[in-house]
Design an enzyme around this catalytic site. Structure first.
Site, PDB file in Angstrom:
ATOM      1  N   GLU A 285       3.369 -10.814  13.656  1.00 47.18           N
ATOM      2  CA  GLU A 285       2.583 -11.446  14.718  1.00 47.18           C
ATOM      3  C   GLU A 285       2.499 -12.958  14.499  1.00 47.18           C
ATOM      4  O   GLU A 285       2.402 -13.727  15.435  1.00 47.18           O
ATOM      5  CB  GLU A 285       1.152 -10.880  14.747  1.00 47.18           C
ATOM      6  CG  GLU A 285       1.040  -9.380  14.907  1.00 47.18           C
ATOM      7  CD  GLU A 285       1.272  -8.605  13.613  1.00 47.18           C
ATOM      8  OE1 GLU A 285       0.710  -8.971  12.562  1.00 47.18           O
ATOM      9  OE2 GLU A 285       2.033  -7.623  13.653  1.00 47.18           O
TER      10      GLU A 285
ATOM     11  N   ARG B 188       0.803  -1.221   0.000  1.00 48.17           N
ATOM     12  CA  ARG B 188       0.000   0.000   0.000  1.00 48.17           C
ATOM     13  C   ARG B 188       0.839   1.275   0.000  1.00 48.17           C
ATOM     14  O   ARG B 188       0.343   2.329  -0.380  1.00 48.17           O
ATOM     15  CB  ARG B 188      -1.016  -0.037   1.135  1.00 48.17           C
ATOM     16  CG  ARG B 188      -2.123  -1.053   0.822  1.00 48.17           C
ATOM     17  CD  ARG B 188      -3.155  -1.111   1.897  1.00 48.17           C
ATOM     18  NE  ARG B 188      -2.603  -1.512   3.165  1.00 48.17           N
ATOM     19  CZ  ARG B 188      -2.774  -2.686   3.734  1.00 48.17           C
ATOM     20  NH1 ARG B 188      -3.524  -3.590   3.158  1.00 48.17           N
ATOM     21  NH2 ARG B 188      -2.232  -2.959   4.892  1.00 48.17           N
TER      22      ARG B 188
END
Length: 185
Positions: A109, A72
């Site tokens: 994560e 992005r």
């Protein structure tokens, strides 16, 4: 001066209105900040680029490159670079760039990932602003900073459209400078 500040606040409101939240995506308890409506609205998207441009120009009168993070950062970075009259550098996920590259691995994560940049993307001492759409935990942006540091770039700023302040990603970036347009608690 008041009218400039009012115009900035109006643009920030417009951009914030075009970012929607999706609860429990991609997993329970997460509120995902979706920029799709912003990208669909040419006036709001232009306002976002205006705000990013003003942010960078106010702090950094001389830069050489805008470096965008896969993927992005590629939406905002080239437009910002064009507005600033500078080049754009791709920071990609591993295995996506031809030629000799430098890479950095970092922890997510859910595992590990790697970013890379072409070895000749910047020269030592060139001034770089790194851009992405969002800062969460700061791991990806931190890896991008380490990558640019490997090339001996002068990192002027790490700039994002939105920051999830409760995840304390800005702390993970220290000592690199950081700027965000919108903050969410």
């Amino acid at each position: 001066m008041g009218s400039e500040q009012e115009a900035r606040e109006q643009k920030l409101r417009l951009v914030r209105e075009r970012i929607r939240g999706f609860p429990d995506f991609p997993s329970p308890g997460v509120l995902f900040r979706d920029i799709s409506p912003l990208l669909k609205d040419p006036v709001a998207f232009a306002a976002a680029i205006d705000l990013l441009e003003a942010c960078v120009k106010a702090k950094h009168p001389k830069i050489d490159y805008v470096a965008g993070l896969d993927s992005r950062g590629f939406l905002f970075g080239p437009l910002l670079a064009q507005r600033l009259g500078v080049g754009f550098v791709l920071i990609r996920k591993k295995g996506k760039l031809p030629g000799p590259t430098e890479s950095v691995s970092y922890t997510l994560e859910y595992g590990k990932a790697e970013l890379e940049v072409q070895c000749d993307a910047v020269e030592p001492g060139q001034k770089v602003v790194i851009i992405d759409d969002l800062l969460a935990t700061g791991g990806t942006m931190r890896a991008a900073c380490e990558l640019m540091s490997k090339l001996k770039a002068d990192i002027l700023d790490c700039v994002v459209l939105t920051e999830l302040t409760f995840l304390k990603g800005a702390e993970a970036l220290k000592p690199f400078p950081f700027s965000s347009l919108l903050q969410y608690d």
